[in-house]
Design a protein around this motif. Structure first.
Motif, PDB file in Angstrom:
ATOM      1  N   LEU A  44      48.089  57.958  75.551  1.00  0.00           N
ATOM      2  CA  LEU A  44      47.624  59.311  75.245  1.00  0.00           C
ATOM      3  C   LEU A  44      47.511  59.542  73.735  1.00  0.00           C
ATOM      4  O   LEU A  44      46.622  60.265  73.266  1.00  0.00           O
ATOM      5  CB  LEU A  44      48.568  60.345  75.853  1.00  0.00           C
ATOM      6  N   LEU A  45      48.420  58.943  72.972  1.00  0.00           N
ATOM      7  CA  LEU A  45      48.412  59.134  71.526  1.00  0.00           C
ATOM      8  C   LEU A  45      47.230  58.454  70.844  1.00  0.00           C
ATOM      9  O   LEU A  45      47.031  58.608  69.638  1.00  0.00           O
ATOM     10  CB  LEU A  45      49.730  58.630  70.917  1.00  0.00           C
ATOM     11  N   ARG A  46      46.432  57.722  71.602  1.00  0.00           N
ATOM     12  CA  ARG A  46      45.220  57.106  71.079  1.00  0.00           C
ATOM     13  C   ARG A  46      44.022  58.057  71.117  1.00  0.00           C
ATOM     14  O   ARG A  46      42.957  57.734  70.594  1.00  0.00           O
ATOM     15  CB  ARG A  46      44.874  55.840  71.883  1.00  0.00           C
ATOM     16  N   TRP A  47      44.183  59.207  71.741  1.00  0.00           N
ATOM     17  CA  TRP A  47      43.055  60.125  71.880  1.00  0.00           C
ATOM     18  C   TRP A  47      42.571  60.600  70.514  1.00  0.00           C
ATOM     19  O   TRP A  47      43.353  60.689  69.563  1.00  0.00           O
ATOM     20  CB  TRP A  47      43.455  61.321  72.741  1.00  0.00           C
ATOM     21  N   PRO A  48      41.291  60.951  70.403  1.00  0.00           N
ATOM     22  CA  PRO A  48      40.761  61.493  69.144  1.00  0.00           C
ATOM     23  C   PRO A  48      41.451  62.802  68.764  1.00  0.00           C
ATOM     24  O   PRO A  48      41.982  63.511  69.632  1.00  0.00           O
ATOM     25  CB  PRO A  48      39.278  61.732  69.462  1.00  0.00           C
ATOM     26  N   SER A  88      53.107  57.647  64.066  1.00  0.00           N
ATOM     27  CA  SER A  88      52.516  57.755  62.732  1.00  0.00           C
ATOM     28  C   SER A  88      51.015  58.003  62.816  1.00  0.00           C
ATOM     29  O   SER A  88      50.468  58.862  62.096  1.00  0.00           O
ATOM     30  CB  SER A  88      52.801  56.488  61.915  1.00  0.00           C
ATOM     31  N   GLY A  89      50.340  57.282  63.699  1.00  0.00           N
ATOM     32  CA  GLY A  89      48.897  57.457  63.836  1.00  0.00           C
ATOM     33  C   GLY A  89      48.522  58.827  64.356  1.00  0.00           C
ATOM     34  O   GLY A  89      47.579  59.460  63.861  1.00  0.00           O
ATOM     35  N   ALA A  90      49.269  59.305  65.360  1.00  0.00           N
ATOM     36  CA  ALA A  90      48.958  60.605  65.947  1.00  0.00           C
ATOM     37  C   ALA A  90      49.229  61.739  64.961  1.00  0.00           C
ATOM     38  O   ALA A  90      48.438  62.683  64.851  1.00  0.00           O
ATOM     39  CB  ALA A  90      49.773  60.806  67.222  1.00  0.00           C
ATOM     40  N   LEU A  91      50.329  61.648  64.228  1.00  0.00           N
ATOM     41  CA  LEU A  91      50.650  62.709  63.266  1.00  0.00           C
ATOM     42  C   LEU A  91      49.689  62.695  62.079  1.00  0.00           C
ATOM     43  O   LEU A  91      49.321  63.754  61.567  1.00  0.00           O
ATOM     44  CB  LEU A  91      52.098  62.563  62.800  1.00  0.00           C
ATOM     45  N   ALA A  92      49.283  61.506  61.652  1.00  0.00           N
ATOM     46  CA  ALA A  92      48.297  61.436  60.574  1.00  0.00           C
ATOM     47  C   ALA A  92      46.979  62.051  61.012  1.00  0.00           C
ATOM     48  O   ALA A  92      46.331  62.787  60.253  1.00  0.00           O
ATOM     49  CB  ALA A  92      48.097  59.976  60.152  1.00  0.00           C
ATOM     50  N   SER A  97      43.211  66.933  60.940  1.00  0.00           N
ATOM     51  CA  SER A  97      42.222  67.341  61.945  1.00  0.00           C
ATOM     52  C   SER A  97      41.617  68.703  61.686  1.00  0.00           C
ATOM     53  O   SER A  97      40.466  68.967  62.048  1.00  0.00           O
ATOM     54  CB  SER A  97      42.874  67.343  63.334  1.00  0.00           C
ATOM     55  N   GLY A  98      42.398  69.601  61.084  1.00  0.00           N
ATOM     56  CA  GLY A  98      41.933  70.981  60.944  1.00  0.00           C
ATOM     57  C   GLY A  98      41.923  71.736  62.253  1.00  0.00           C
ATOM     58  O   GLY A  98      41.444  72.878  62.323  1.00  0.00           O
TER      59      GLY A  98
END
Length: 249
Positions: A44-48, A88-92, A97-98
């Motif tokens: 799920l954390l791979r989602w855009p 780390s990727g999801a929080l970044a 994202s805005g």
């Protein structure tokens, strides 16, 4: 294929149904998570970024669970080189994202990471880039009430950790927190008493831990004047404002 998608949906339903019991306040009463809970969360954390909010919300709950937190910390990565499918990727992605829900839930996820020791170590190690990433999301008139409260909670958690570290936080780290508090205070409506209370508690905790150097920095930033503008905050927020103003005189 269709069978795989059906299985994934079934596992996700099972995970969602178990979160409340699995993330209860005490480890002894926490119910076990589904076997593939971390695998589901990772996918799920791979989602855009535009669709990331539900994944962040699930992760926000998972990090409260001791076993899940340890697994998520082990694969969290570094905010300097964030990787897709990790915290780390999801929080970044959320930070840049805005997207309001992603920003707010990302901050709530960071705040919850302070509960379990493995992830507390991770958020402290990655403090500089985490706070830099979310910097400005509430500046001026930006953000909303929920976003400001979420950022206030993160800053308070960092300040409490700094206080508990008994001087181990670098002066640069303390200055970053002070700058974040200054920015948030600059656009914080006095009627948002919960946010005011948390920001002022964070400031007071930081000043008490940092001593004269941080008191001097706070004065240079004009925080005494900012606090004066919050003197009309109600209840416990008003008491905290007066106590911290006293530290700056």
């Amino acid at each position: 294929d269709a069978t795989c998608c059906f299985c994934c949906v079934g596992l996700l339903d099972q995970l969602l149904g178990s979160l409340a019991g699995a993330t209860s306040a005490t480890a002894a009463s926490a119910q076990p998570l589904p076997v593939d809970a971390i695998g589901i969360a990772t996918r799920l954390l791979r989602w855009p970024a535009q669709q990331l909010f539900p994944a962040l919300d699930i992760a926000r709950c998972l990090v409260l669970h001791a076993a899940a937190a340890a697994q998520l910390a082990a694969s969290a990565g570094s905010m300097s080189t964030p990787a897709i499918g990790t915290l780390s990727g999801a929080l970044a992605a959320a930070a840049v994202s805005g997207v309001g829900p992603a920003l707010q839930t990302g901050l709530r996820l960071v705040a919850n990471c302070f509960k379990q020791p493995e992830l507390r170590f991770w958020v402290l190690e990655n403090r500089e880039l985490l706070l830099d990433g979310f910097a400005g999301c509430c500046s001026g008139t930006g953000g909303n009430k929920g976003l400001r409260l979420s950022l206030a909670t993160v800053l308070l958690n960092y300040a409490v950790a700094a206080g508990a570290a008994a001087g181990q936080m670098s002066i640069e780290g303390a200055m970053q927190l002070m700058s974040g508090l200054d920015e948030l205070l600059g656009g914080l409506p006095v009627e948002e008493a919960d946010s005011v209370h948390r920001v002022v508690l964070a400031l007071g905790t930081l000043l008490a831990a940092g001593g004269p150097d941080l008191v001097g920095l706070a004065k240079d930033l004009g925080l005494a004047e900012r606090l004066q503008g919050l003197s009309n905050a109600g209840g416990k927020a008003a008491v905290a404002v007066q106590e911290v103003r006293a530290l700056l005189h």
